[in-house]
Write an enzyme that holds these catalytic residues in place. Sequence first.
Site, mmCIF file in Angstrom:
data_model
loop_
_atom_site.group_PDB
_atom_site.id
_atom_site.type_symbol
_atom_site.label_atom_id
_atom_site.label_comp_id
_atom_site.label_asym_id
_atom_site.label_seq_id
_atom_site.Cartn_x
_atom_site.Cartn_y
_atom_site.Cartn_z
ATOM 1 N N GLY A 1 18.261 36.082 34.455
ATOM 2 C CA GLY A 1 19.186 36.821 35.317
ATOM 3 C C GLY A 1 18.554 38.076 35.879
ATOM 4 N N PHE A 2 19.392 38.869 36.511
ATOM 5 C CA PHE A 2 18.936 40.112 37.155
ATOM 6 C C PHE A 2 18.288 41.049 36.122
ATOM 7 C CE2 PHE A 2 20.947 44.420 38.174
ATOM 8 C CZ PHE A 2 19.814 44.896 38.811
ATOM 9 N N THR B 1 24.039 31.736 36.130
ATOM 10 C CA THR B 1 23.922 32.649 37.284
ATOM 11 C C THR B 1 22.480 33.062 37.529
ATOM 12 O OG1 THR B 1 24.416 34.486 35.784
ATOM 13 C CG2 THR B 1 26.238 33.671 37.129
ATOM 14 N N ALA C 1 23.841 43.433 24.971
ATOM 15 C CA ALA C 1 24.124 44.022 26.279
ATOM 16 C C ALA C 1 25.631 44.063 26.447
ATOM 17 C CB ALA C 1 23.483 43.178 27.382
ATOM 18 N N TYR D 1 35.997 38.678 30.400
ATOM 19 C CA TYR D 1 34.755 39.453 30.282
ATOM 20 C C TYR D 1 34.963 40.656 29.368
ATOM 21 C CZ TYR D 1 30.544 41.963 31.925
ATOM 22 O OH TYR D 1 29.342 42.626 32.009
ATOM 23 N N LYS E 1 33.494 40.807 25.625
ATOM 24 C CA LYS E 1 32.473 41.799 25.252
ATOM 25 C C LYS E 1 32.962 42.694 24.116
ATOM 26 C CE LYS E 1 29.031 41.150 28.262
ATOM 27 N NZ LYS E 1 27.611 41.019 27.905
ATOM 28 N N GLN F 1 28.738 43.750 7.006
ATOM 29 C CA GLN F 1 28.866 42.700 5.999
ATOM 30 C C GLN F 1 27.511 42.173 5.532
ATOM 31 O OE1 GLN F 1 31.759 39.805 7.324
ATOM 32 N NE2 GLN F 1 31.203 38.345 5.734
ATOM 33 N N HIS G 1 21.580 38.957 42.696
ATOM 34 C CA HIS G 1 21.837 37.768 43.510
ATOM 35 C C HIS G 1 22.545 38.188 44.796
ATOM 36 C CE1 HIS G 1 23.094 33.849 44.777
ATOM 37 N NE2 HIS G 1 22.330 33.320 43.845
ATOM 38 N N ARG H 1 28.795 41.538 43.707
ATOM 39 C CA ARG H 1 28.809 42.929 43.247
ATOM 40 C C ARG H 1 28.634 43.855 44.440
ATOM 41 N NH1 ARG H 1 25.558 42.635 37.520
ATOM 42 N NH2 ARG H 1 24.596 40.769 38.399
HETATM 43 P P1 NAD Z 1 23.192 37.954 35.535
HETATM 44 O O1 NAD Z 1 24.372 37.102 35.828
HETATM 45 O O2 NAD Z 1 22.174 38.152 36.595
HETATM 46 O O3 NAD Z 1 22.442 37.432 34.230
HETATM 47 C C1 NAD Z 1 23.082 36.782 33.179
HETATM 48 C C2 NAD Z 1 22.172 35.656 32.702
HETATM 49 O O4 NAD Z 1 22.797 34.984 31.592
HETATM 50 C C3 NAD Z 1 21.926 34.598 33.781
HETATM 51 O O5 NAD Z 1 20.567 34.292 33.854
HETATM 52 C C4 NAD Z 1 22.754 33.412 33.292
HETATM 53 O O6 NAD Z 1 22.261 32.176 33.753
HETATM 54 C C5 NAD Z 1 22.673 33.584 31.797
HETATM 55 N N1 NAD Z 1 23.755 32.922 31.072
HETATM 56 C C6 NAD Z 1 25.091 32.962 31.339
HETATM 57 N N2 NAD Z 1 25.757 32.229 30.446
HETATM 58 C C7 NAD Z 1 24.836 31.720 29.581
HETATM 59 C C8 NAD Z 1 24.909 30.866 28.455
HETATM 60 N N3 NAD Z 1 26.084 30.393 27.996
HETATM 61 N N4 NAD Z 1 23.759 30.518 27.813
HETATM 62 C C9 NAD Z 1 22.561 30.984 28.247
HETATM 63 N N5 NAD Z 1 22.436 31.782 29.327
HETATM 64 C C10 NAD Z 1 23.559 32.151 29.983
HETATM 65 O O7 NAD Z 1 23.760 39.367 35.055
HETATM 66 P P2 NAD Z 1 22.995 40.722 34.704
HETATM 67 O O8 NAD Z 1 23.475 41.751 35.651
HETATM 68 O O9 NAD Z 1 21.547 40.470 34.566
HETATM 69 O O10 NAD Z 1 23.639 41.051 33.295
HETATM 70 C C11 NAD Z 1 22.918 40.796 32.080
HETATM 71 C C12 NAD Z 1 23.754 41.283 30.904
HETATM 72 O O11 NAD Z 1 23.999 42.680 31.041
HETATM 73 C C13 NAD Z 1 25.115 40.607 30.788
HETATM 74 O O12 NAD Z 1 25.388 40.388 29.430
HETATM 75 C C14 NAD Z 1 26.070 41.636 31.349
HETATM 76 O O13 NAD Z 1 27.340 41.520 30.786
HETATM 77 C C15 NAD Z 1 25.384 42.939 30.960
HETATM 78 N N6 NAD Z 1 25.775 44.023 31.881
HETATM 79 C C16 NAD Z 1 25.268 44.094 33.140
HETATM 80 C C17 NAD Z 1 25.669 45.112 33.984
HETATM 81 C C18 NAD Z 1 25.122 45.266 35.375
HETATM 82 O O14 NAD Z 1 25.550 46.183 36.094
HETATM 83 N N7 NAD Z 1 24.179 44.467 35.818
HETATM 84 C C19 NAD Z 1 26.625 46.052 33.556
HETATM 85 C C20 NAD Z 1 27.141 45.913 32.270
HETATM 86 C C21 NAD Z 1 26.702 44.905 31.424
HETATM 87 N N1 UDP Z 2 33.875 46.431 45.868
HETATM 88 C C1 UDP Z 2 34.127 46.633 47.205
HETATM 89 N N2 UDP Z 2 33.609 45.750 48.106
HETATM 90 C C2 UDP Z 2 32.846 44.682 47.724
HETATM 91 C C3 UDP Z 2 32.591 44.485 46.359
HETATM 92 C C4 UDP Z 2 33.133 45.371 45.436
HETATM 93 O O1 UDP Z 2 34.798 47.600 47.598
HETATM 94 O O2 UDP Z 2 32.410 43.928 48.612
HETATM 95 C C5 UDP Z 2 34.405 47.401 44.889
HETATM 96 C C6 UDP Z 2 35.173 46.784 43.724
HETATM 97 O O3 UDP Z 2 36.538 46.612 44.064
HETATM 98 C C7 UDP Z 2 34.964 47.841 42.651
HETATM 99 C C8 UDP Z 2 33.572 48.393 42.940
HETATM 100 O O4 UDP Z 2 33.286 48.053 44.297
HETATM 101 O O5 UDP Z 2 35.908 48.886 42.810
HETATM 102 C C9 UDP Z 2 32.492 47.829 42.038
HETATM 103 O O6 UDP Z 2 32.603 46.429 42.061
HETATM 104 P P1 UDP Z 2 31.582 45.459 41.319
HETATM 105 O O7 UDP Z 2 32.099 44.079 41.475
HETATM 106 O O8 UDP Z 2 30.197 45.727 41.781
HETATM 107 O O9 UDP Z 2 31.598 45.913 39.781
HETATM 108 P P2 UDP Z 2 32.724 46.359 38.755
HETATM 109 O O10 UDP Z 2 32.341 47.749 38.423
HETATM 110 O O11 UDP Z 2 34.087 46.303 39.376
HETATM 111 O O12 UDP Z 2 32.578 45.404 37.639
#
Ligand code: NAD
Ligand code: UDP
Length: 326
Positions: free
Chosen positions: A25-26, A50, A127, A158, A162, A175, A194, A199
């Site tokens: 992922g990202f 994703t 995470a 979500y 989490k 534990q 992506h 987002r």
């Molecule tokens: P992302 O969607 O780009 O990456 C998530 C990855 O997990 C993807 O590669 C997806 O294919 C994989 N995945 C999903 N379900 C799976 C499963 N059941 N088994 C194996 N792989 C699986 O998202 P991201 O932004 O890279 O986020 C990564 C982590 O960080 C996530 O746990 C997310 O909740 C957490 N996080 C991200 C942000 C952010 O702003 N990017 C903020 C808060 C928390």
């Molecule tokens: N948002 C928006 N336009 C878009 C996508 C998101 O105004 O095209 C807003 C969304 O309603 C939220 C904020 O931007 O208030 C951040 O959204 P995002 O989905 O990136 O992450 P969130 O913090 O809500 O998980």
Amino acid sequence: MTPLNTTATLPAAHRKRILVTGGAGFLGSHLCETLLGAGHDVLCVDNFYTGSKTNLLHLLDNPYFELLRHDVTFPLYVEADEIYNLACPASPVHYQVDPVQTTKTSVHGAINMLGLAKRLRAPILQASTSEVYGDPAVHPQTEDYWGHANPIGPRACYDEGKRCAETLFFDYHRQHGLGIKVARIFNTYGPRMHPNDGRVVSNFIVQALQGQPITLYGDGEQTRSFCFVDDLIAGLVALMHTAPEITGPVNLGNPVEFTIRELAELVIELTGSRSRLEFAPLPTDDPRQRQPDITRAREHLGWEPRVDLREGLARTITYFESLLSG
Ligand code: NAD
Ligand code: UDP
């Protein structure tokens, strides 16, 4: 971005075998790159829900990198010295497509990865997310705030998934004496987001570059605090490497808060776009404000973000320009 040396090696005695779930992922792909660059041996596990192999193409030739297609809702039997558990869709659009799978990924995924960590006696980092605070009544958010999340709304799969994962991490710690690290990540952006994941940063940049209207949900006065990906990855690695008693939760994010309208205006300025603003309904349970208090990260990890929004957006825009022209 400065290219990382991803073929560095460490003496065998210092080289760790590190498991990264969600590594395609990202955030995960940047983490794999950083860990390889530090000379470690990385096993990336992902079911490509994703994420994508494209995010990892530049790592596939590295003999210290392995990629395994696997869904973390099923048990996993591998060997590792450290585990970073990132597997979970993170964008509201993606995690709401199949909410049951989202909860399973957070909860069953945590149980499986914690079970693995327990067998291996390996430290494990979760995470987690600022979403555990829901639509927060305390501002900025400190780690001791218990949150204000709707347990039955469309974001609950979500948020509550989490929150339950955090519960499991702390129960395994109490534990079973497991070494845990819980990072509460706030909105993070950067190259390899992506383009269609919904987002806000990726949406606005793609819309601006394509001359499409910039979609502001609600009045655009809701706030977020945006952290550049390089800063966030440095925070995750610092957390993993602090003393074992620093379990977290630790907020990781950039504490500078912006309204979504300000973000849109900055993206328009930096891209030189002629896109106009277009208002659309605010999604259900969309948090009104979000800003991390990072005192704990500063004190315990010596960490704080270095890249401001203007610079981080410019680097992200360069990435999307090349992606969209390719
Ligand atoms: P992302 O969607 O780009 O990456 C998530 C990855 O997990 C993807 O590669 C997806 O294919 C994989 N995945 C999903 N379900 C799976 C499963 N059941 N088994 C194996 N792989 C699986 O998202 P991201 O932004 O890279 O986020 C990564 C982590 O960080 C996530 O746990 C997310 O909740 C957490 N996080 C991200 C942000 C952010 O702003 N990017 C903020 C808060 C928390
Ligand atoms: N948002 C928006 N336009 C878009 C996508 C998101 O105004 O095209 C807003 C969304 O309603 C939220 C904020 O931007 O208030 C951040 O959204 P995002 O989905 O990136 O992450 P969130 O913090 O809500 O998980």
